[in-house]
Structure formats: C-alpha cells, structure tokens
Design a protein around this motif. Structure first.
Motif, PDB file in Angstrom:
ATOM      1  N   MET A  95       0.960  -1.529  -0.317  1.00  0.00           N
ATOM      2  CA  MET A  95      -0.056   0.417  -0.327  1.00  0.00           C
ATOM      3  C   MET A  95       1.087   1.034  -0.157  1.00  0.00           C
ATOM      4  SD  MET A  95      -2.661   1.334   2.471  1.00  0.00           S
ATOM      5  CE  MET A  95      -4.523   1.285   1.951  1.00  0.00           C
ATOM      6  N   ALA A  96       0.572   2.467  -0.894  1.00  0.00           N
ATOM      7  CA  ALA A  96       1.674   3.613  -0.685  1.00  0.00           C
ATOM      8  C   ALA A  96       1.342   4.365  -0.136  1.00  0.00           C
ATOM      9  CB  ALA A  96       0.997   4.277  -2.222  1.00  0.00           C
ATOM     10  N   ARG A  97       2.301   4.994   0.297  1.00  0.00           N
ATOM     11  CA  ARG A  97       2.685   5.772   1.373  1.00  0.00           C
ATOM     12  C   ARG A  97       1.885   7.125   2.185  1.00  0.00           C
ATOM     13  NH1 ARG A  97       9.123   4.615   1.607  1.00  0.00           N
ATOM     14  NH2 ARG A  97       8.494   3.202   3.034  1.00  0.00           N
ATOM     15  N   VAL A  98       1.027   7.392   0.722  1.00  0.00           N
ATOM     16  CA  VAL A  98       0.153   8.417   0.655  1.00  0.00           C
ATOM     17  C   VAL A  98      -1.222   7.797   0.544  1.00  0.00           C
ATOM     18  CG1 VAL A  98       1.892   9.961   0.466  1.00  0.00           C
ATOM     19  CG2 VAL A  98       0.529   9.569  -1.578  1.00  0.00           C
ATOM     20  N   SER A  99      -2.408   8.264   0.191  1.00  0.00           N
ATOM     21  CA  SER A  99      -3.157   8.449   0.249  1.00  0.00           C
ATOM     22  C   SER A  99      -3.610   8.417  -2.218  1.00  0.00           C
ATOM     23  CB  SER A  99      -4.755   9.095   0.599  1.00  0.00           C
ATOM     24  OG  SER A  99      -4.621  10.650   0.548  1.00  0.00           O
ATOM     25  N   ASP A 100      -4.557   7.484  -2.253  1.00  0.00           N
ATOM     26  CA  ASP A 100      -4.904   7.975  -3.806  1.00  0.00           C
ATOM     27  C   ASP A 100      -5.678   9.101  -3.865  1.00  0.00           C
ATOM     28  OD1 ASP A 100      -7.360   6.284  -6.154  1.00  0.00           O
ATOM     29  OD2 ASP A 100      -5.232   6.524  -6.376  1.00  0.00           O
ATOM     30  N   ILE A 101      -5.597   9.569  -5.121  1.00  0.00           N
ATOM     31  CA  ILE A 101      -6.839  10.780  -4.752  1.00  0.00           C
ATOM     32  C   ILE A 101      -7.507   9.569  -6.427  1.00  0.00           C
ATOM     33  CG2 ILE A 101      -6.973  12.840  -5.986  1.00  0.00           C
ATOM     34  CD1 ILE A 101      -6.129  12.862  -3.447  1.00  0.00           C
ATOM     35  N   PRO A 102      -8.762  10.067  -6.350  1.00  0.00           N
ATOM     36  CA  PRO A 102     -10.182   8.898  -7.734  1.00  0.00           C
ATOM     37  C   PRO A 102      -9.604  10.136  -8.428  1.00  0.00           C
ATOM     38  CG  PRO A 102     -11.133  10.000  -5.645  1.00  0.00           C
ATOM     39  CD  PRO A 102      -9.494  10.111  -5.618  1.00  0.00           C
ATOM     40  N   PRO A 103     -10.353   9.980  -9.581  1.00  0.00           N
ATOM     41  CA  PRO A 103     -10.290  10.906 -11.043  1.00  0.00           C
ATOM     42  C   PRO A 103     -11.102  12.299 -10.767  1.00  0.00           C
ATOM     43  CG  PRO A 103     -10.303   8.776 -11.960  1.00  0.00           C
ATOM     44  CD  PRO A 103      -9.956   8.537 -10.586  1.00  0.00           C
ATOM     45  N   GLU A 104     -12.126  11.614 -10.185  1.00  0.00           N
ATOM     46  CA  GLU A 104     -13.118  12.544  -9.913  1.00  0.00           C
ATOM     47  C   GLU A 104     -13.038  13.926  -8.947  1.00  0.00           C
ATOM     48  OE1 GLU A 104     -14.582   9.272  -7.576  1.00  0.00           O
ATOM     49  OE2 GLU A 104     -13.469   9.518 -10.040  1.00  0.00           O
ATOM     50  N   LYS A 105     -11.818  13.877  -8.331  1.00  0.00           N
ATOM     51  CA  LYS A 105     -11.585  14.516  -7.163  1.00  0.00           C
ATOM     52  C   LYS A 105     -10.495  15.519  -7.972  1.00  0.00           C
ATOM     53  CE  LYS A 105     -13.467  13.087  -3.646  1.00  0.00           C
ATOM     54  NZ  LYS A 105     -14.423  13.640  -3.419  1.00  0.00           N
ATOM     55  N   VAL A 106     -10.106  15.111  -8.977  1.00  0.00           N
ATOM     56  CA  VAL A 106      -8.910  16.275  -9.769  1.00  0.00           C
ATOM     57  C   VAL A 106      -9.678  16.798 -10.342  1.00  0.00           C
ATOM     58  CG1 VAL A 106      -6.797  14.233  -9.756  1.00  0.00           C
ATOM     59  CG2 VAL A 106      -8.383  14.476 -11.559  1.00  0.00           C
ATOM     60  N   PRO A 107      -8.817  18.214 -10.671  1.00  0.00           N
ATOM     61  CA  PRO A 107      -9.240  19.368 -10.929  1.00  0.00           C
ATOM     62  C   PRO A 107      -9.754  19.188 -12.317  1.00  0.00           C
ATOM     63  CG  PRO A 107      -7.483  20.029 -10.150  1.00  0.00           C
ATOM     64  CD  PRO A 107      -7.585  18.623  -9.811  1.00  0.00           C
ATOM     65  N   ALA A 108     -10.883  19.395 -13.080  1.00  0.00           N
ATOM     66  CA  ALA A 108     -11.406  19.223 -14.286  1.00  0.00           C
ATOM     67  C   ALA A 108     -10.276  19.153 -15.495  1.00  0.00           C
ATOM     68  CB  ALA A 108     -12.276  19.958 -14.831  1.00  0.00           C
ATOM     69  N   ASP A 109      -9.083  19.888 -15.383  1.00  0.00           N
ATOM     70  CA  ASP A 109      -8.401  20.741 -16.518  1.00  0.00           C
ATOM     71  C   ASP A 109      -7.046  19.431 -16.630  1.00  0.00           C
ATOM     72  OD1 ASP A 109      -7.531  21.904 -13.974  1.00  0.00           O
ATOM     73  OD2 ASP A 109      -5.916  23.262 -15.375  1.00  0.00           O
ATOM     74  N   VAL A 110      -6.925  18.585 -15.589  1.00  0.00           N
ATOM     75  CA  VAL A 110      -6.377  17.422 -15.280  1.00  0.00           C
ATOM     76  C   VAL A 110      -6.756  16.045 -15.510  1.00  0.00           C
ATOM     77  CG1 VAL A 110      -4.031  19.070 -14.742  1.00  0.00           C
ATOM     78  CG2 VAL A 110      -5.660  17.330 -13.076  1.00  0.00           C
ATOM     79  N   ARG A 111      -8.022  16.330 -15.376  1.00  0.00           N
ATOM     80  CA  ARG A 111      -8.844  14.761 -15.411  1.00  0.00           C
ATOM     81  C   ARG A 111      -8.538  13.867 -16.315  1.00  0.00           C
ATOM     82  NH1 ARG A 111     -14.231  16.502 -13.620  1.00  0.00           N
ATOM     83  NH2 ARG A 111     -13.337  16.868 -11.968  1.00  0.00           N
ATOM     84  N   ASP A 112      -8.737  14.805 -17.675  1.00  0.00           N
ATOM     85  CA  ASP A 112      -8.088  13.720 -19.213  1.00  0.00           C
ATOM     86  C   ASP A 112      -7.077  13.258 -19.317  1.00  0.00           C
ATOM     87  OD1 ASP A 112      -9.216  12.613 -21.685  1.00  0.00           O
ATOM     88  OD2 ASP A 112      -7.582  14.576 -22.361  1.00  0.00           O
ATOM     89  N   ILE A 113      -6.107  13.953 -18.667  1.00  0.00           N
ATOM     90  CA  ILE A 113      -5.386  13.357 -18.685  1.00  0.00           C
ATOM     91  C   ILE A 113      -4.188  12.211 -17.792  1.00  0.00           C
ATOM     92  CG2 ILE A 113      -1.961  14.004 -18.511  1.00  0.00           C
ATOM     93  CD1 ILE A 113      -2.793  17.376 -19.483  1.00  0.00           C
ATOM     94  N   TYR A 114      -5.226  12.662 -16.974  1.00  0.00           N
ATOM     95  CA  TYR A 114      -5.187  11.241 -15.439  1.00  0.00           C
ATOM     96  C   TYR A 114      -5.900   9.998 -16.304  1.00  0.00           C
ATOM     97  CZ  TYR A 114      -6.920   9.280 -11.040  1.00  0.00           C
ATOM     98  OH  TYR A 114      -6.700   8.734  -9.680  1.00  0.00           O
TER      99      TYR A 114
END
Length: 181
Positions: free
Chosen positions: A1-20
């Motif tokens: 398990m990663a040492r930091v939490s996972d950020i799901p795509p719906e929680k990232v700013p709209a301008d980076v979601r497509d790249i994500y």
C-alpha cells in the motif's frame, strides 16, 4: 500500500482529469501511480501529459524507449517499473528471459547492434553521466538524430526519477502489471 492516499479521478481539477484518465487507462496500467501523483495536479498535467505526447509523437522507436526504461528500472531495482514495462518490451520482440538478462547485453542473442548501444548508453547515463565519452555520441549519431538523442536521454533520466518516486512512496503495481514479473 502506498505511503500516501490515492486521489480518484473525480477529485482532481477538471483541467487535468482527461490526462489522468488517459494515463491511467491508455498509457498502461498506471492507475496507482497517477492516483498518487494527483496530489500535485500540475505534475499530472505536465509529467504525465508530456509522456502521453511523446508516445503519440513517436520520435524515438518504441522499442528503444522501452529498452531504456527497463534497463534503468533494473539498475535501480524498481519493481513497479520493471513489472509495467517488461510486457511492453515483450511486444517489441524480447522474451521474458531475454528481458531478465538485458543488463548482460554484450553477447545478448536477442539484441541487435542498436539495442546494445541503447543499453550501453542507458547504463552510462544512469551510472556515470559525467564520464560519457564523445565516442559514445558519435556512435549514437550513426543511428539517431540529435532530437532523438535528447529525447532518449530525457526518458532515461526521467525514468530514474519515476523509479525513485515509486519506491519512496511504495506505490503498488497494479494486478495487470504483475503477470510477467
């Protein structure tokens, strides 16, 4: 398990979601990595975005990029990156056994002259960049343009960054990537 939490795509700013989403689903099974990078949206936008653009541009043959990435990852013992890129290098014609012994390149039966040059250059960039001789660049120029040499060097150095990032934050390899590791 990663040492930091996972950020799901719906929680990232709209301008980076497509790249994500493109990186997580189209570049390869890199969902766990991009989920951690999402803590810094500009990293997703610029690093993952750049990798997507470079892959699309196809300036350097995919085989050489993947060969360099696997060599860097083996040198740095980054199991995440080896697991993800070994299958991509298999698509380029190397066997799993051949990939496992890619660092022993001099007499490697699955590598041609240019493959061996890429491996040798990659090892030098990672281990002794300050001691690379001009002769190496003369050899590279016989097969690559200067733009290709720059991109190959960029991808080698960037892979070293990704190796350290993945290992420091203990990013788990996705199940899809563990098939050939």
């Amino acid at each position: 398990m990663a040492r930091v939490s996972d950020i799901p795509p719906e929680k990232v700013p709209a301008d980076v979601r497509d790249i994500y989403l493109k990186f997580a689903n189209g570049y390869g099974p890199f969902r766990n990595q991009v989920g951690v990078f999402a803590h810094v949206p500009s990293a997703v936008k610029h690093l993952m975005g750049m990798l997507l653009e470079l892959r699309e541009q196809k300036n350097v043959p995919f085989r050489y990029i993947e060969l360099a990435i696997v060599v860097v990852s083996k040198l740095n013992e980054c199991h995440y990156c080896v697991a993800h890129h070994k299958p991509l290098l298999m698509v380029e014609g190397l066997t799993p056994e051949g990939i496992d012994r890619v660092l022993d390149f001099a007499n490697h039966p699955e590598l041609d002259e240019v493959d061996k040059l890429v491996v040798e250059y990659t090892i030098q960039v990672i281990n002794t960049p300050q001691r690379i001789r001009d002769q190496m660049f003369e050899r590279l120029r016989q097969h690559f343009s200067e733009a290709q040499i720059v991109e190959l060097t960029l991808r080698i150095a960037l892979c070293g960054f990704f190796n350290r990032f993945n290992d420091a934050l203990m990013i788990d390899a996705e199940a899809e990537a563990l098939t050939y590791s």
